[in-house]
Scaffold this motif. Structure first.
Motif, PDB file in Angstrom:
ATOM      1  N   LEU A  15       0.677  -1.144  -0.106  1.00 56.64           N
ATOM      2  CA  LEU A  15      -0.010  -0.127  -0.015  1.00 56.64           C
ATOM      3  C   LEU A  15       0.820   1.405   0.009  1.00 56.64           C
ATOM      4  N   ALA A  16       2.055   1.179   0.910  1.00 60.44           N
ATOM      5  CA  ALA A  16       2.730   2.534   0.705  1.00 60.44           C
ATOM      6  C   ALA A  16       3.515   2.644  -0.423  1.00 60.44           C
ATOM      7  N   LYS A  17       4.020   1.407  -1.030  1.00 58.66           N
ATOM      8  CA  LYS A  17       4.522   1.557  -2.348  1.00 58.66           C
ATOM      9  C   LYS A  17       3.399   1.938  -3.514  1.00 58.66           C
ATOM     10  N   SER A  18       2.426   1.554  -3.418  1.00 57.63           N
ATOM     11  CA  SER A  18       1.271   2.197  -4.298  1.00 57.63           C
ATOM     12  C   SER A  18       1.077   3.967  -4.100  1.00 57.63           C
ATOM     13  N   ARG A  19       1.102   4.179  -2.944  1.00 52.83           N
ATOM     14  CA  ARG A  19       0.808   5.576  -2.706  1.00 52.83           C
ATOM     15  C   ARG A  19       2.113   6.372  -3.215  1.00 52.83           C
ATOM     16  N   LEU A  20       3.376   5.867  -2.999  1.00 55.17           N
ATOM     17  CA  LEU A  20       4.353   6.676  -3.415  1.00 55.17           C
ATOM     18  C   LEU A  20       4.332   6.677  -5.205  1.00 55.17           C
ATOM     19  N   GLU A  21       4.023   5.606  -5.528  1.00 54.10           N
ATOM     20  CA  GLU A  21       4.204   5.614  -7.006  1.00 54.10           C
ATOM     21  C   GLU A  21       2.967   6.332  -7.680  1.00 54.10           C
ATOM     22  N   VAL A  22       1.912   6.630  -7.213  1.00 52.84           N
ATOM     23  CA  VAL A  22       0.983   7.540  -7.546  1.00 52.84           C
ATOM     24  C   VAL A  22       1.435   8.740  -7.422  1.00 52.84           C
ATOM     25  N   ALA A  23       2.265   9.078  -6.542  1.00 53.66           N
ATOM     26  CA  ALA A  23       2.851  10.434  -6.205  1.00 53.66           C
ATOM     27  C   ALA A  23       3.843  10.790  -7.296  1.00 53.66           C
ATOM     28  N   GLY A  24       4.373   9.595  -8.003  1.00 47.48           N
ATOM     29  CA  GLY A  24       5.380   9.952  -8.968  1.00 47.48           C
ATOM     30  C   GLY A  24       6.837   9.659  -8.302  1.00 47.48           C
ATOM     31  N   ILE A  25       6.706   9.093  -7.143  1.00 46.97           N
ATOM     32  CA  ILE A  25       8.043   8.755  -6.614  1.00 46.97           C
ATOM     33  C   ILE A  25       8.354   6.847  -7.002  1.00 46.97           C
ATOM     34  N   PRO A  43      13.124 -12.129  12.934  1.00 45.74           N
ATOM     35  CA  PRO A  43      11.884 -11.883  12.212  1.00 45.74           C
ATOM     36  C   PRO A  43      12.129 -10.457  11.464  1.00 45.74           C
ATOM     37  N   ASN A  44      12.393  -9.613  12.167  1.00 50.66           N
ATOM     38  CA  ASN A  44      12.659  -7.999  11.487  1.00 50.66           C
ATOM     39  C   ASN A  44      13.465  -7.954  10.253  1.00 50.66           C
ATOM     40  N   GLN A  45      14.163  -9.085  10.137  1.00 49.38           N
ATOM     41  CA  GLN A  45      15.336  -9.135   9.049  1.00 49.38           C
ATOM     42  C   GLN A  45      14.621  -9.839   7.948  1.00 49.38           C
ATOM     43  N   VAL A  46      13.402 -10.241   8.056  1.00 52.10           N
ATOM     44  CA  VAL A  46      12.799 -11.047   6.595  1.00 52.10           C
ATOM     45  C   VAL A  46      11.302 -10.076   6.403  1.00 52.10           C
ATOM     46  N   TRP A  47      11.467  -9.166   7.148  1.00 52.63           N
ATOM     47  CA  TRP A  47      10.054  -8.157   6.726  1.00 52.63           C
ATOM     48  C   TRP A  47      10.292  -7.383   5.353  1.00 52.63           C
ATOM     49  N   PRO A  48       9.375  -7.397   4.618  1.00 50.71           N
ATOM     50  CA  PRO A  48       9.399  -6.620   3.339  1.00 50.71           C
ATOM     51  C   PRO A  48       9.945  -5.052   3.499  1.00 50.71           C
ATOM     52  N   GLU A  49      10.644  -4.553   2.754  1.00 56.02           N
ATOM     53  CA  GLU A  49      11.169  -3.166   2.655  1.00 56.02           C
ATOM     54  C   GLU A  49      10.963  -2.327   1.417  1.00 56.02           C
ATOM     55  N   LEU A  50      10.532  -1.235   1.443  1.00 57.40           N
ATOM     56  CA  LEU A  50      10.265  -0.375   0.538  1.00 57.40           C
ATOM     57  C   LEU A  50      11.502   0.426   0.520  1.00 57.40           C
ATOM     58  N   ARG A  60       9.982  14.058   0.237  1.00 59.61           N
ATOM     59  CA  ARG A  60       8.467  13.931  -0.446  1.00 59.61           C
ATOM     60  C   ARG A  60       7.678  12.692   0.021  1.00 59.61           C
ATOM     61  N   ALA A  61       8.777  11.727  -0.156  1.00 58.93           N
ATOM     62  CA  ALA A  61       8.082  10.235   0.401  1.00 58.93           C
ATOM     63  C   ALA A  61       7.418  10.420   1.918  1.00 58.93           C
ATOM     64  N   ARG A  62       8.345  10.803   2.734  1.00 60.18           N
ATOM     65  CA  ARG A  62       7.797  10.925   4.067  1.00 60.18           C
ATOM     66  C   ARG A  62       6.505  11.720   4.239  1.00 60.18           C
ATOM     67  N   GLN A  63       6.549  12.795   3.412  1.00 55.88           N
ATOM     68  CA  GLN A  63       5.291  13.620   3.617  1.00 55.88           C
ATOM     69  C   GLN A  63       4.071  12.731   3.055  1.00 55.88           C
ATOM     70  N   VAL A  64       4.185  12.219   1.905  1.00 56.60           N
ATOM     71  CA  VAL A  64       3.270  11.499   1.436  1.00 56.60           C
ATOM     72  C   VAL A  64       2.568  10.294   2.215  1.00 56.60           C
ATOM     73  N   LEU A  65       3.599   9.795   2.735  1.00 56.62           N
ATOM     74  CA  LEU A  65       3.272   8.441   3.766  1.00 56.62           C
ATOM     75  C   LEU A  65       2.620   9.244   5.076  1.00 56.62           C
ATOM     76  N   ALA A  66       3.026  10.228   5.614  1.00 59.15           N
ATOM     77  CA  ALA A  66       2.495  10.870   6.864  1.00 59.15           C
ATOM     78  C   ALA A  66       0.975  11.370   6.382  1.00 59.15           C
ATOM     79  N   GLU A  67       0.822  11.952   5.445  1.00 59.15           N
ATOM     80  CA  GLU A  67      -0.554  12.358   4.706  1.00 59.15           C
ATOM     81  C   GLU A  67      -1.412  11.011   4.664  1.00 59.15           C
ATOM     82  N   ALA A  68      -1.010   9.939   4.188  1.00 63.16           N
ATOM     83  CA  ALA A  68      -1.776   8.787   4.250  1.00 63.16           C
ATOM     84  C   ALA A  68      -2.023   8.518   5.581  1.00 63.16           C
TER      85      ALA A  68
END
Length: 105
Positions: A15-25, A43-50, A60-68
């Motif tokens: 979902l975060a990936k989608s939000r950022l890509e919609v914002a052109g990031i 466990p935290n070493q196998v979490w998906p990372e964006l 800009r990415a931080r701002q987009v995710l904070a707004e979401a």
């Protein structure tokens, strides 16, 4: 490249990936299939990372995710029966099953 978001729930990372890509990031997903190594690694070493493809997009990415996140938080509602905080997607309290009050949209 800079790490912008990681979570144990792959859906939230997508979902975060989608939000950022919609914002052109432009982003890149890492550890997509690493959960099979759980037990061998922490466990935290196998979490998906964006990751951001361009470092200059970090603020800009931080701002987009904070707004979401603020948008999701502003649409939540409290159950009148048990006081539980419910996300906007819930029409019934996930804790006690009480329906969402009228006007809580």
């Amino acid at each position: 490249m800079k790490l912008i978001y990681t979570h144990e729930n792959r859906l939230l990372v997508e979902l975060a990936k989608s939000r950022l890509e919609v914002a052109g990031i432009k982003t890149r997903l890492k550890n997509e299939y690493a959960q099979g190594a759980t037990g061998e690694l922490a466990p935290n070493q196998v979490w998906p990372e964006l990751w951001l493809e361009r470092d200059r997009d970090l603020e800009r990415a931080r701002q987009v995710l904070a707004e979401a996140e603020a948008e999701v938080d502003s649409n939540s509602w409290f159950c009148q029966a048990c006081g539980e905080d419910n996300g906007a997607a819930f029409d019934y309290c996930w804790q006690c099953g009480e329906p969402k009050p009228a006007g809580a949209d």
